[in-house]
Structures are given as structure tokens and as C-alpha cells.
Scaffold this motif. Structure first.
Motif, short mmCIF file in Angstrom:
data_model
loop_
_atom_site.label_atom_id
_atom_site.label_comp_id
_atom_site.label_asym_id
_atom_site.label_seq_id
_atom_site.Cartn_x
_atom_site.Cartn_y
_atom_site.Cartn_z
N GLN A 1 21.75 13.17 10.35
CA GLN A 1 22.09 14.54 9.94
C GLN A 1 20.84 15.26 9.47
N GLU A 2 20.69 16.51 9.91
CA GLU A 2 19.50 17.28 9.55
C GLU A 2 19.42 17.49 8.04
N THR A 3 20.56 17.66 7.40
CA THR A 3 20.57 17.87 5.95
C THR A 3 19.89 16.71 5.24
N CYS A 4 20.22 15.50 5.63
CA CYS A 4 19.62 14.31 5.00
C CYS A 4 18.13 14.21 5.32
N GLN A 5 17.78 14.53 6.54
CA GLN A 5 16.37 14.46 6.94
C GLN A 5 15.52 15.44 6.13
N LEU A 6 16.01 16.67 6.00
CA LEU A 6 15.24 17.70 5.30
C LEU A 6 15.23 17.44 3.79
N ALA A 7 16.27 16.81 3.28
CA ALA A 7 16.29 16.48 1.86
C ALA A 7 15.13 15.55 1.52
N ILE A 8 14.89 14.56 2.39
CA ILE A 8 13.77 13.63 2.18
C ILE A 8 12.44 14.39 2.19
#
Length: 966
Positions: free
Chosen positions: A408-415
Motif C-alpha cells: 500500500q502506498e500509504t505504508c510506503q510513504l509513511a516509512i
């Protein structure tokens, strides 16, 4: 166009300044729509396209003189269009790096010439001309807010008869531009609505939260929080409708206790400081004057130290509680799965329970109250914990992070947003294998995101991963290779891998795989190492220099060995790498010599569509060479290709298959096989409702197959003529080249020609002579030749094309030899009709043909000689050819090694020899000796023409002797 650029486009500075268009999805969408509008404008609105702009559009271009072909006068780096306005000024002028354009017709040509730089040119033009409508039609049409009465004023001029025709065109032009504006604004709103991160409801909640910090006493961190407007629209926004198109939700004025008042814009993309919007709001006040923050709390923390300090105190305790819950739950999870304590590297694939996510949910609402999912904030907290932990805590945090859906992009960008990438990349430099493996497993997943890929490259992650390829640990090697495969999707990353020795190391990974199907656990790891190495090479092989580096590192024989692997998951990246590299001739030769064609053909019969697609694509590229085409046939690969045509729903597979069939059809032996397999009937059925990529290949295959008479009849009987003619109206250059060839081949059959003529196909072919692409021009001219030859009344048909003869004669100014040869061939056919010959003579065909006679290209020589021979049969043309200096160069053609050049030249010389002065020139240039040898040729046409020319020279000599001696 002007309104859309003012209201919808996103600029880096004030809309009245000299800013640049930001790199945003909305802007990219706007640019593509404007590009499409300009590209099609000339064909859709030819009259309006010729309208001369009030002021030229000027910008700094990346185009050079070499990008311009016909219809332009080129002098060194300077280019001027042959098309001029009433005063004789060119409609386009290029003085690098500046370009000046005066009409839509020239704008359309520029975007066609720019090819893959089209969007860059449109962007540069719009940035340099912020109100293009005002320049096109004059200052009175400048983009303004409120009611625009410019069209009404124009209509009044039409009624008054004041330059009625020109004014009518202006009216149509402004209407077309306003229609474009409406479409752009509408699409921009849709685009923005799909990109929402902050919602009006979320902003409203944040504002209420911040107002609670305005209370009196020690805890007060804000003096006041207020909206600039009390009016709320039904969608929850408090901004004017024309600012909502920018995604703006509301404007706030917040007074922190320790700094000046902050004027803030809340938008769907985030929050930022503005130029000081009041209730009345001036235009320049809307400009962004700070970075964009994800929410109001983050912005205030950045701008007010007092706010940041006190807010952290209030929420710090809750954050610590949540982190402890995560640590405890991770320990429980880890210990429950590994007897005796901390688990091994394989434990990083385990999943956490949903209850942990549920426990974090309330904290997320307390901290930011945005519409982002809970995973975003959970991962951010994990990353913060990851930064400060010891080895055990680091392993636990990595394990916990992998429990999230990292796709999920949300998880990727959170990192990324909280510096997690830096931590993960730093872990790769540690000595702890478990930490390295855990970090790589996360990086492997999140590097599928393009933003993450670029961030990893920026942080030097690729260099570290390349070093890991030397590790003795196989898990580390395959994870590093697979992550490199994900990251190396863009040019800079591929270059980094090569420059740091990554290609050689990746090739070495290929040399560790057994061929047997049954594998031990250790051998399975070897297979995985080689597979991931091939994956990385596949990504890297999109670079020409990397292809060469793979070859020099000894990659070809290793890839050939892996191609015999029984493991399909291994074959896909191997074949993918080979088909990518097959664009280089050295690889195509190697694929032949290493016996890989047989393996590619064998894998066409597998059940894996992806593998079949890559095999067909490799054959497509390799079949440029005749040896490969023969090998495919000898390995019985033609029938599987025809069978794959039934997979019409899989467009990628269909494109690769039809491409392979097209290239294999270049050999007539293969065409005969395709006849036996009924391939043409299937291909005709694919002429409609297919992507252009498929159509290019299908039409290419039909064009090659139509070289045989039986196949031309098959195409007609299967109803293929009409869809082929319909495709002549397209804009795809490669498709037009192929479809003109196919139509031309079909036109050699009289029955086919009748259908083509009835469908107005010849007119469509003739119109393609105006196409700026020389390949399309040449292909269209070649196709016109059989059409003229086989049409019922070709002379009348050609004359019916208004301006057609002048158009084809003007193409003799081209610098492209293929265009010149094809046009000469067409002129030879046209000149068979006496009336048409008279017309092209009036258009100056004789001096133009004479000017080309010094060529050394045998193909051009042959058709040029044919055209000269035909043109000699009108008026004093043969005399004019002599005066233009065409005779002596023609004599030199007889020394060519091409017998077809001899025949055409002898015919031209025979016609020219009917003028005494030409006979003298021929004799002086030694033509008699050359022709005497050809008089004994087995080619009767050559024999007769040579004898006729010698006879004319001899008759002149006898007449001279008789006049001299009586």
C-alpha cells in the motif's frame, strides 16, 4: 486555454509572474490535453490553423535544425518555414535556443516533429507565454475575471462587414479556445477530487482541536484561531469556487503566543502559508509562501517553538504508551513462533494480529485527525522507535513493520516521511545479518513505489546493495538483487548500478544454478539467487551501456544456459533480459549462435502467458535478421505463433505475437508457411478494435504477406481492404508506414484496386504526402504507384486531387533519399498521362529532377531515370534536361553494378538522344562504348533502348558529315 492556465494550473510563483509549472498530476493532465488539442488542430480546423497570431508565441526550445525536414529552409542552426504571412515573414523561425511561431498550423507541426520531447515543448511554450490567447488574438482577448465580452465585440464586426471572413475565423478560434478551457477546468476538478488527502471535515476537526489550545492559563499555546470567511459551501469548503479548483478548502489566521499571525491555506494536498489572505483576498495573496505540511499541527510545530514544546508534552505520554504496547506484542509474537527466544531470519514473514492496529486507532485520531488510514501513523511510530533501539529492539521493530501491507502506498510513504528509509539503508552497513535481511525485505517491498525508488537512489542505497552482492550469505544476495531490480527502473539508478560494479556482480549470480527439476533446499537458494540476479539484469538492461556491460561480463552464455532451465519463474526474467538486449545486433547474433532460438520456440508452447509473451517479443526483435527468421521456421516456431493469435484478450501477448509474425513474414518462405496455417485470415480479423501497438504489427504482417498474389486475394475475400483503408486516417506514424505499404501491395490486384478507389483510398494516400514524417511520405508515395497503374482512369483520378500534382512535385525538394526515390517512381507513373505530364512540367518538374541527377544512390538513380524518360515526352522537356545539365550524370549511371539502373538509364538516354545537343554531350562523356556492351544484353528492354540511343547518336554524326562534305 488562458483561463485554465490561470485557474487550474499550479505554478511555482504568482500567476502574473514568471514562475514554472509545478510537476503535479493536475499539470501533467493539463499539458497532455493541450498537447492533444494542438496536435489535432490542423487536421480538424485547417482554416483556423492558418490564422496568423497577433504576436508570435516565443519560447526556449530543445529542438534543433536537424529535427526539421521538408517545408523548412535550413541555414546552419537557423530554420525558417517556407509558409509565410501576407508580408512574406516566415510563420516559424528558429534561432537556437529561441523559437518563434505565428500560427496553430506550425504549432501542430512542432509537436509532431518534437516526438518524445512534445510535452517538454508544450510546457516550455506555456511557461514563456502565460496568456497565449492574448498573443494569438490581441490584448483585447487577454484572460480576465468576470464577464468576457470579446466574442460579442467580434460578432458585431461580422455584422458590420468589417473584414468579415477574417473576423469569422477569429470568432471560431476564440470559441474553440473557450471550449478547451471548459474541458480543461472540468477535468482538473475531477483530477483534484481524486487526489484528496485532506477533507473539509478533517480540517474542521483540526480547527476545533486547535481552538481548545487557546484557553487561558499556563497551557495556552495559541492566542486565536479563526476562518477568513464564515460562509460554508455545501461541500464544506469556505473558499471561492474558482479557488476550489486548486483543491483549496479554507483560509485561516492563527495567532501563536510567540510569533506573528500565520495566514494559512488548507487544501486537499496539505496546508501551507499564503501571502496574507483577508476576507476580500487579492490575487497575489493566494500564492504559497512556505513548504506544504501534512496537517495544521505539523505546520504550527514548525513555525512556533512554544507550540511545539507544549504540544509534545501533552501528547508525549500517550505516544510512549503505544510504543510499549507494540514492543510487548512483538515480543509475544516472536517468542510464540520460535522456541527458546529470538527467531531466525525467516521470521520476518510473520503477521501481527489485528488487535494491535485497533489499539493504535484512537491515538491516530488524537494526534492529527486527518483522513489518512491508521497504518500511516502506526508505521511512523514504529520508524521512530526503530531509530533509537538496540539490536534486539531493531529486529522486533523490523518484524513488526513487515506485518503491514507494504504494497500500500500509504505504508510506503509513511516509512519515507519520517526518515525510515535512511534508517533502513543505514542498517545495510551493519554487521548484523538479521538486521540486514529484515531491512532488505522491507526495502524490496516498498521499492515498487516510484517515489521510494528515487529516494533510495538519492540516499546511496544502491551502492550499499551492490556491495552486498559479494556477501557469502545467499539470502542477502538474492534480496539485494531483487531490490536492485525494483529500484533500477529509471535511468539514473541503472547508471549507478553500472558505475559501482553492479553489472559484473549480477552476472556472477547467474553462475550458480543447477539444471535439474528436483532440488535440495540449498539448490533452491541457488536458483533464487540466479533468478533475482536475472531480474536485476532485466531492469538494468534497458540501458544501452548496461547491455554492453552485461555482454562484456560474460552474461550471454550464462543466460543461454539458464534459458534451458525447467523453472518458469527463472525463465521469465532470463527471456525478459534477452528480449530487452535483442535490440542490439551483437545480442541477436549471439542468440542465433548460442542456439537460443530453439529454446525460445520451445517456450512458446508453455502454458505461462507472460513467458510466452517475452519469448514472442524476443523473436520479434531478433527476426530483423534473415538467419533468425530461417531458424524460427526450421525449429517449427511459426505454428505456435499462429496458435497464440487466439489469445486476443491478452493484449501484451497479442502485440508480441503479431510482432514476431510480422518480422518472420519478411522471408517469403515463412509467408508460404503462414498461408498453410491460415494466419492471414486471423490477422484480418484483428484489424479492428485493437490497440495501436497490435495494429502496427498486424498491418505490417499483412503488408509482407500481400507480396504474394494469393494472399492479396485472401485479404480481399476476408473483408480486409476496407479496415486497411480506414486506418489511413490515423495519426500513429509507424502504423501509417505499415498500412500504406499494405494498401499499396493490395492495389497491385485489379479487383482490390476497384475497392480501394471506391473507398477513396487513393485520396487518403495522397493526403499522407503532407505528413511531416519522411517515412510516411515515402511509404505513401510507393503505395500511390500501383494505384495509378491499376486505376480505371488514373489520369482523371490524379487530376481530381486539387493541388495534388503540385504537392508531389514539391516533395522533390526533400533531403530524404527514400522520399525522393518513391516520389520519382510516382512521377514516372503520373507522366504516362499527357495532361498530367503537362501540369507537372508547369510546376517545374524538369529542373527539380535534373538537380537530383548527381546522386550515387542506385535506388534513387533507377527511379529518377524512369521519371526523366517519361518527362521527356512532353514539349521541349528533353531540351530543358540537357540545358539543366542532367545528361552527363546520367551517362555515369551506366557504370553502376545494378542492372535495373542500366535499363532505366538506357531508356532515359534514348529519349534524351532525340535532341542533337544531348547526343553531343553523351558522346563526349563516352556513352557509346558503354551502350555497345549493353546492346548484347539478354534484357530486351535494355537492348532496344541502348541500340536506339546509339542509332540516334550515329544519325547525328552522319548528318554532320553530310552537311560538311556534301
Amino acid at each position: 486555454m488562458g483561463v485554465a492556465l490561470t485557474r487550474a494550473a499550479q505554478w511555482t510563483t504568482a500567476s502574473s509572474g514568471t514562475g514554472k509549472l509545478e510537476i503535479t498530476p493536475v499539470n501533467e493532465s493539463l499539458l497532455k490535453e493541450i498537447l492533444e488539442f494542438v496536435e489535432q488542430f490542423s487536421s480538424r480546423h485547417p482554416q483556423e490553423a492558418k490564422h496568423v497570431f497577433k504576436e508570435p508565441l516565443q519560447w526556449t526550445t530543445s529542438l534543433e535544425a536537424s529535427d526539421f525536414k521538408t517545408e523548412y529552409d535550413i541555414s546552419g542552426p537557423t530554420v525558417k518555414s517556407q509558409e509565410t504571412d501576407r508580408d512574406g515573414h516566415p510563420m516559424l523561425q528558429l534561432t537556437p535556443p529561441s523559437i518563434s511561431v505565428h500560427s496553430f498550423s506550425q504549432l501542430s507541426k512542432i509537436v509532431q516533429l518534437a516526438m518524445d520531447k512534445r510535452l517538454k515543448e508544450v510546457r516550455a511554450c506555456l511557461e514563456a507565454n502565460r496568456d497565449p490567447v492574448a498573443k494569438m488574438l490581441g490584448p483585447s482577448f487577454a484572460t480576465v475575471e468576470g464577464e468576457d465580452s470579446s466574442v460579442l465585440r467580434l460578432l458585431e464586426k461580422v455584422k458590420e462587414g468589417d473584414q468579415a471572413k477574417e473576423t469569422e475565423i477569429k470568432v471560431k478560434l476564440i470559441i474553440l479556445l473557450q471550449q478547451l478551457d471548459t474541458q480543461l477546468l472540468s477535468n482538473s476538478l475531477k483530477q483534484i477530487s481524486q487526489e484528496v488527502r485532506l477533507s473539509p471535515a478533517a480540517v474542521k476537526n483540526d480547527v476545533e482541536l486547535l481552538k481548545s489550545f487557546c484557553s487561558e492559563g499556563e497551557k495556552r499555546v495559541l492566542t486565536s484561531v479563526q476562518y477568513t470567511s464564515d460562509y460554508e459551501f455545501t461541500n464544506g469548503c469556505r473558499t471561492p469556487p474558482w479557488r476550489q479548483v486548486h483543491g483549496e478548502i479554507c483560509y485561516l489566521v492563527i495567532n501563536p503566543c510567540d510569533t506573528q499571525p500565520l495566514h494559512i491555506t488548507c487544501s486537499t494536498a496539505g496546508v501551507f502559508l499564503n501571502g496574507g489572505i483577508t476576507q476580500e483576498g487579492e490575487e497575489n495573496a493566494y500564492d504559497r509562501t512556505s513548504d506544504v505540511y501534512k496537517d495544521l499541527v505539523t505546520l504550527l510545530k514548525s513555525k512556533s517553538p512554544h507550540f511545539a514544546e507544549n504540544i509534545n508534552k501533552q501528547v508525549g505520554f500517550h505516544v510512549k504508551q503505544v510504543v510499549m504496547l507494540i514492543v510487548i506484542s512483538c515480543w509475544v509474537l516472536l517468542l510464540s513462533k520460535t522456541p527458546g527466544g529470538v527467531g531466525g531470519a525467516d521470521d520476518f514473514s510473520e503477521s501481527s494480529s489485528e488487535s494491535e492496529e485497533d489499539e493504535e486507532q484512537p491515538e491516530r485520531r488524537t494526534e492529527s485527525n486527518t483522513d489518512l488510514p491508521s497504518e500511516y501513523w502506526q508505521i511512523q511510530k514504529l520508524v521512530k522507535y526503530l531509530k533509537g533501539g538496540n539490536q534486539t529492539a531493531t529486529v522486533i521493530a523490523l518484524c513488526s513493520m513487515r506485518d503491514f501491507n507494504l504494497a500500500q502506498e500509504t505504508c510506503q510513504l509513511a516509512i519515507r516521511d519520517v526518515g525510515g528509509l535512511e534508517v533502513l539503508i543505514n542498517l545495510l552497513d551493519t554487521e548484523e545479518i538479521k538486521c540486514k535481511i529484515g531491512s532488505l525485505k522491507i526495502l524490496k517491498e516498498i521499492s515498487r513505489n516510484s517515489q521510494i525508488r528515487r529516494a533510495i537512489a538519492d540516499l546511496g542505497g544502491l551502492q550499499t546493495m551492490v556491495k552486498i552482492l559479494d556477501s557469502p550469505d545467499k539470502d542477502l544476495k538474492y534480496l539485494a538483487a531483487e531490490t536492485i531490480a525494483n529500484v533500477a527502473k529509471f535511468r539514473r539508478a541503472r547508471r549507478t548500478v553500472r558505475q559501482h560494479g553492479g553489472i559484473k556482480r549480477l552476472v556472477e549470480l547467474l553462475d550458480c544454478v543447477p539444471d535439474s527439476a528436483a532440488l535440495t533446499e540449498e539448490q533452491e537458494k541457488d536458483v533464487e539467487v540466479a533468478r533475482c540476479g536475472a531480474l536485476a539484469l532485466w531492469s538494468c538492461s534497458k540501458s544501452t551501456r548496461n547491455k554492453e556491460a552485461i555482454r562484456k561480463a560474460g552474461g550471454i552464455p550464462l543466460l543461454a544456459r539458464l534459458l534451458k532451465s525447467p523453472h518458469e519463474n527463472m525463465l521469465i526474467p532470463v527471456v525478459g533480459t534477452l528480449q530487452e538486449c535483442a535490440s542490439e545486433r551483437s545480442y541477436r547474433i549471439a542468440i542465433q549462435t548460442e542456439g537460443m532460438i530453439e529454446d525460445l520456440v520451445k517456450n512458446l508452447n508453455c502454458d505461462n502467458h507472460e513467458l510466452q509473451m517475452h519469448c514472442a517479443s524476443a523473436i520479434f526483435k531478433c527476426a530483423e535478421d534473415k538467419r533468425t527468421r530461417d531458424l524460427v521456421r526450421q525449429c517449427e516456431g511459426l505454428h505456435p505463433l499462429v496458435t497464440l493469435l487466439s489469445q486476443a484478450d491478452n493484449k501484451q501477448l497479442l502485440a508480441a505475437t503479431t510482432g514476431a509474425i510480422w518480422k518472420c513474414s519478411i522471408s517469403m518462405e515463412n509467408v508460404a508457411k503462414f498461408q498453410d496455417y491460415k494466419a492471414l485470415e486471423t490477422l484480418v480479423g484483428l484489424l479492428t478494435d485493437q490497440p495501436e501497438e497490435v495494429l502496427v504489427n498486424v498491418v505490417g504482417a499483412l503488408g509482407e504477406g500481400a507480396q504474394k498474389p494469393a494472399n492479396r486475394a485472401t485479404i480481399r475475400k476476408c473483408g480486409g481492404i476496407q479496415p486497411l483503408v480506414n486506418l489511413l486516417t490515423g495519426t500513429n506514424q509507424a502504423l501509417l508506414v505499415n498500412v500504406t505499404k499494405a494498401v499499396g501491395a493490395c492495389a497491385t490486384e485489379l479487383e482490390n484496386m476497384t475497392i480501394i478507389d471506391r473507398l477513396d483510398g487513393v485520396r487518403l494516400l495522397w493526403s499522407l504526402l503532407k505528413n511531416p514524417n519522411p517515412d510516411v511520405q515515402a511509404s505513401a508515395a510507393w503505395a500511390i504507384c500501383p494505384c495509378i497503374e491499376n486505376a480505371k482512369d488514373s489520369g482523371e483520378m490524379v487530376r481530381s486531387f486539387v493541388g495534388g500534382l503540385e504537392l508531389i512535385v514539391n516533395l522533390l525538394k526533400s533531403t530524404n533519399k527514400e522520399v525522393l526515390a518513391s516520389v520519382c517512381a510516382a512521377i514516372a507513373k503520373i507522366a504516362k498521362d499527357e495532361e498530367n505530364l503537362a501540369v507537372i512540367t508547369d510546376h517545374g518538374v524538369v529542373p527539380m529532377l535534373a538537380k537530383l541527377t548527381n546522386t550515387t544512390d542506385d535506388k534513387l538513380r533507377r527511379h529518377l531515370a524512369e521519371a526523366i524518360a517519361r518527362c521527356c515526352m512532353w514539349g521541349s522537356n528533353r531540351v530543358l534536361f540537357g540545358e539543366a545539365g542532367a545528361v552527363a550524370p546520367l551517362v555515369r549511371y551506366l557504370k553502376s553494378k545494378d542492372s535495373s539502373v542500366h535499363q532505366a538509364t538506357a531508356q532515359a538516354l534514348f529519349q534524351l538522344s532525340k535532341d542533337p545537343n544531348n547526343c553531343i554531350t553523351m558522346h563526349d562523356n563516352g556513352v557509346v562504348k558503354l551502350l555497345l556492351g549493353m546492346m548484347g544484353s539478354t534484357d530486351e528492354v535494355l537492348q532496344e533502348a541502348a541500340a536506339g540511343c546509339v542509332a540516334n547518336i550515329r544519325h547525328l554524326a552522319l548528318a554532320n558529315e553530310k552537311a560538311r562534305y556534301g
